[in-house]
Design a protein around this motif. Structure first.
Motif, mmCIF file in Angstrom:
data_model
loop_
_atom_site.group_PDB
_atom_site.id
_atom_site.type_symbol
_atom_site.label_atom_id
_atom_site.label_comp_id
_atom_site.label_asym_id
_atom_site.label_seq_id
_atom_site.Cartn_x
_atom_site.Cartn_y
_atom_site.Cartn_z
ATOM 1 N N VAL A 142 0.758 -1.107 -0.048
ATOM 2 C CA VAL A 142 -0.082 0.023 0.061
ATOM 3 C C VAL A 142 0.908 1.258 0.060
ATOM 4 N N GLN A 146 -3.059 5.811 -0.852
ATOM 5 C CA GLN A 146 -4.144 5.170 -0.598
ATOM 6 C C GLN A 146 -4.552 5.338 0.871
ATOM 7 N N GLU A 149 -6.370 8.571 0.874
ATOM 8 C CA GLU A 149 -7.698 8.317 0.145
ATOM 9 C C GLU A 149 -8.773 7.715 1.304
ATOM 10 N N ALA A 150 -8.318 6.639 1.950
ATOM 11 C CA ALA A 150 -9.022 6.103 3.062
ATOM 12 C C ALA A 150 -9.290 6.976 3.976
ATOM 13 N N GLU A 202 -15.125 -1.176 4.939
ATOM 14 C CA GLU A 202 -14.922 -2.355 4.265
ATOM 15 C C GLU A 202 -15.877 -2.497 3.309
ATOM 16 N N HIS A 205 -15.785 0.261 0.364
ATOM 17 C CA HIS A 205 -14.681 0.232 -0.102
ATOM 18 C C HIS A 205 -13.706 -1.017 -0.076
ATOM 19 N N THR A 207 -12.290 -2.732 -1.891
ATOM 20 C CA THR A 207 -10.852 -2.942 -2.715
ATOM 21 C C THR A 207 -9.718 -2.150 -2.232
ATOM 22 N N LEU A 208 -10.327 -1.112 -1.325
ATOM 23 C CA LEU A 208 -9.058 -0.049 -0.646
ATOM 24 C C LEU A 208 -8.914 -0.741 0.864
ATOM 25 N N ILE A 209 -10.070 -0.820 1.488
ATOM 26 C CA ILE A 209 -9.832 -0.769 3.045
ATOM 27 C C ILE A 209 -10.270 -2.046 3.396
ATOM 28 N N THR A 210 -9.646 -2.462 4.695
ATOM 29 C CA THR A 210 -10.138 -3.751 5.130
ATOM 30 C C THR A 210 -10.209 -3.716 6.794
ATOM 31 N N ARG A 221 -4.298 -3.814 1.197
ATOM 32 C CA ARG A 221 -5.380 -2.632 1.592
ATOM 33 C C ARG A 221 -4.915 -1.928 2.780
ATOM 34 N N VAL A 222 -5.748 -0.849 3.088
ATOM 35 C CA VAL A 222 -5.538 -0.022 4.256
ATOM 36 C C VAL A 222 -6.380 -0.832 5.420
#
Length: 332
Positions: A142, A146, A149-150, A202, A205, A207-210, A221-222
């Motif tokens: 990451v 990113q 953005e998160a 999650e 989003h 694909t970006l955040i977990t 992912r963040v």
């Protein structure tokens, strides 16, 4: 090298031994430079830290040397130093330093403290957690854009719920988002709110955040580290200097500075001027309610979701799933 100097810190004499000792190798900043930094940011620093217990991260030989975490103040602590009894997750107690005033911070710096990890409670009322702390932790692969953005998406989601949030760099690769809270909830409730927030982020989003606790499930992912809100958990303090050779600072920033911030450039050499120019981004923040997040938590539980896993140092919690990585559980 000068043996020691005595400084008047708001009417309190604090001795600084070996003030010329280099603490940060990149630019050669000394123990005394670190003291001067904390004097320069004293007002916003104490606005966030005052009255809170502190876990000290000590580097007596500077950021390049050996270190250890110290929960208990030394036996030789002066009588004027304020302490409070804090508990670990397993119930062990210790006398922790309290950020009563700037003299307490400078006293700890003299011991080689290059990191202040702060409890989300006030020393006089440790049953109440008065900060929600969202740690945006970049997984391997990451990049910082990113994380930025998160952070924006986290702020927007909190804003939907009427929760105003504050932002700071971590002094490393991530970002922290804070909300000061009304004095209504304990650490278990605040953690439940953080879990609910992480899961909703999650969902929206994926694909970006977990929100996945196990590293093998996070991917690139963040990770929203909800367990930074577990009771007795500390987080690196705002305006505090990281034990890195570049003397990076965990710096509160305005939301409109997020797109252009370069965390590695926020150091003891630059932050005082940045503060003088931009002011304290956290000044004037009002206490918030986490009831909307707790309603999401109740919704998730009603829909059959279990609690998220707790860190291994905590006793097993009600409704917690098996505390084992999914890959190991499959093998078993």
């Amino acid at each position: 090298m000068t043996d020691a100097i005595a400084l008047d810190i708001d009417g309190r004499e604090v001795k600084i031994s070996h003030p010329e000792k280099v603490f940060f190798a990149k630019r050669g900043e000394t123990k005394l430079d670190l003291v001067r930094y904390y004097q320069a940011v004293a007002e916003p620093l104490l606005r966030t830290l005052r009255g809170r217990p502190l876990l000290m991260e000590r580097y007596p030989e500077g950021a390049s040397g050996k270190s250890w975490f110290q929960k208990r103040v030394p036996k030789t602590t002066p009588s004027w130093v304020t302490t409070t009894v804090v508990a670990t997750p397993n119930g062990t107690t210790s006398d922790a330093l309290v950020a009563a005033d700037l003299a307490h911070i400078i006293w700890a710096v003299n011991l080689g403290c290059l990191g202040f990890h702060v409890w989300p409670v006030r020393a006089e009322n440790q049953e109440i957690t008065d900060e929600l702390r969202i740690d945006l932790d970049p997984s391997p692969g990451v990049v910082f854009s990113q994380v930025q953005e998160a952070a924006t998406l986290t702020r927007e989601l909190l804003g939907e719920l009427g929760i105003e949030s504050k932002l700071k760099t971590t002094g490393s690769r991530g970002l922290h988002i804070y909300a000061g809270l009304e004095p209504e909830w304990d650490g278990y409730q605040v953690r439940a709110a953080a879990v609910a927030l992480a899961r909703e982020l999650e969902r929206r989003h994926p694909t970006l955040i977990t929100a996945q606790w196990w590293k093998e499930e996070r991917g690139a992912r963040v990770f929203v580290d909800f367990n930074q809100n577990a009771p007795h958990k500390t987080v690196f303090g705002a305006w505090c200097v990281r034990p890195r050779v570049g003397a990076q600072v965990s710096t509160p920033i305005h939301w409109d500075d997020l797109a252009t911030v370069e965390p590695d450039e926020l150091t003891i050499a630059t932050v005082p001027a940045h503060l003088a120019e931009r002011g304290d981004p956290w000044a004037g923040a009002r206490p918030q309610s986490i009831e909307p997040l707790l309603e999401w938590s109740r919704r998730d539980l009603a829909n059959g979701l279990m609690d998220a896993p707790w860190p291994p140092v905590y006793p097993k919690q009600p409704n917690e799933p098996p505390r084992v990585a999914p890959s190991r559980a499959k093998k078993a």
